[in-house]
Design an enzyme around this catalytic site. Sequence first.
Site, mmCIF file in Angstrom:
data_model
loop_
_atom_site.group_PDB
_atom_site.id
_atom_site.type_symbol
_atom_site.label_atom_id
_atom_site.label_comp_id
_atom_site.label_asym_id
_atom_site.label_seq_id
_atom_site.Cartn_x
_atom_site.Cartn_y
_atom_site.Cartn_z
ATOM 1 N N SER A 160 50.158 10.479 50.202
ATOM 2 C CA SER A 160 49.566 11.456 50.328
ATOM 3 C C SER A 160 49.060 11.466 48.880
ATOM 4 C CB SER A 160 50.376 12.379 50.121
ATOM 5 O OG SER A 160 49.599 13.776 50.375
ATOM 6 N N ASP A 166 46.182 11.584 53.150
ATOM 7 C CA ASP A 166 46.792 11.548 54.121
ATOM 8 C C ASP A 166 46.229 12.718 55.541
ATOM 9 O OD1 ASP A 166 48.850 13.544 53.160
ATOM 10 O OD2 ASP A 166 50.547 13.054 54.092
ATOM 11 N N ASP A 221 47.164 15.855 54.977
ATOM 12 C CA ASP A 221 47.483 17.280 55.596
ATOM 13 C C ASP A 221 47.118 18.019 54.632
ATOM 14 O OD1 ASP A 221 48.585 16.363 53.678
ATOM 15 O OD2 ASP A 221 50.710 16.487 53.723
#
Length: 451
Positions: free
Chosen positions: A105, A246, A248
């Site tokens: 992430s 990533d 999100d």
Amino acid sequence: MKKRYFGTDGIRGLVGEAPITPDFVLKLGWACGRVFTRLMAEQGRCSVIIGKDTRVSGYMFESALEAGLVAAGVDVKLLGPMPTPAVALMTRTQNADAGIVISASHNPYFDNGIKFFSATGSKLPDDIELAIEAELDEPLSCVESHDIGKVQRLVDAAGRYIEFCKATVPEGFSLRGLKIAMDCAHGATYHIAPSVLSELGAEVIPIGVSPDGFNINEGVGSTHMGTLAETVRERNCDLGIAYDGDGDRVLFVDDQGAMVDGDQLLYVIAMNRLREGSSDTGVVGTLMSNLGLELALREQGLQFVRAQVGDRYVREMMEAQSWHLGGESSGHIICSDVTTTGDGIVSSLQVLKALRGAEQSLRDILTDVPLFPQTMINVRVTPGVSVESDPVIADAVAQVEAELGDTGRVLLRSSGTEPVIRVMIEGRDADQVDRLCRALAQTVEGLMAAA
């Protein structure tokens, strides 16, 4: 049973140190394959989707997972660099039995992790994660040669995801006339997010779109907003959008470069749904969500419920309340009536749709949600020491709460991704909040030093 490896968002750590090592990830792929093969025994062969972000170690772990899965008799489809929510989507649309994302992430390139999705594109339930951990204790074996899994690469995955994102806004929706700076963190959205917004008509100024395996999140992205803010001001942009490595999470800056966090973005989306008549009765946040968001939503007649920190807990609370909107101040926003998981690109489109509907700038629309000052300090913890239950800490917290009265909050929370206690205080007076947080953090540090 307590999990040994899985945290709130998969398995994560420093590359080369257990458990983020090639041999463990090979065994993890095999264990996952064994569990899903048993679960899907009546449906024939099992298949798994694998995507990753742009970290250099992603190649190594992609190969390790692939080898473990095919040794367990699982077919594998490789997506290459793709945002985490795109892997969830492709898991559903390819009728796969699971999806795996290789990513850490917003962390630096020297960290990495493995995240899983179920066949529905949601996070794995606890019982499946525990079953995978149990399988890791078994000796690795290989199926017979005629049962070994096959591997293929989906070369059109990016194009499919771009079209999906564009389809989440109404037909004919246009961003013409908007000048948007976009920071992709040299991460998984670098080849997708600029195309989505430019194909919808926006003038896009891209930042962080040249990954080299090592520069993911380095001075760019949603954890480093300075470059984006400067670009917005210098290029006279209407706003700026930043994703994490990533894809999100998403954060914005307004036309003056002021940061807009996930709490404010939740408010923008919620208000648009109220205007459209499509709103639920409430919104889900977390223990870390700003008190100003809660009060602003309640003034508009919406309930606000706090879940534990972590997108899986937000999603669980949303399902329990039968609501479709929830998220975190970090920018992890879930619109479950649009897609199954937090999606930075989809969430940014929801915000842009709200701005178009309100015919207001981002700065103007946020005047109704003044956020309370918050200070958070991370304190390294000693293994085995319980901070929350210590009487000295409990007394210190009670004193802080008494001074804040009804206009503030105190939160001590163990991190799910690193060995720290997050000490957070929130209130109306920034100086008071900062003073009290530093004092409480020093008390916690004293407990750690004495342990």
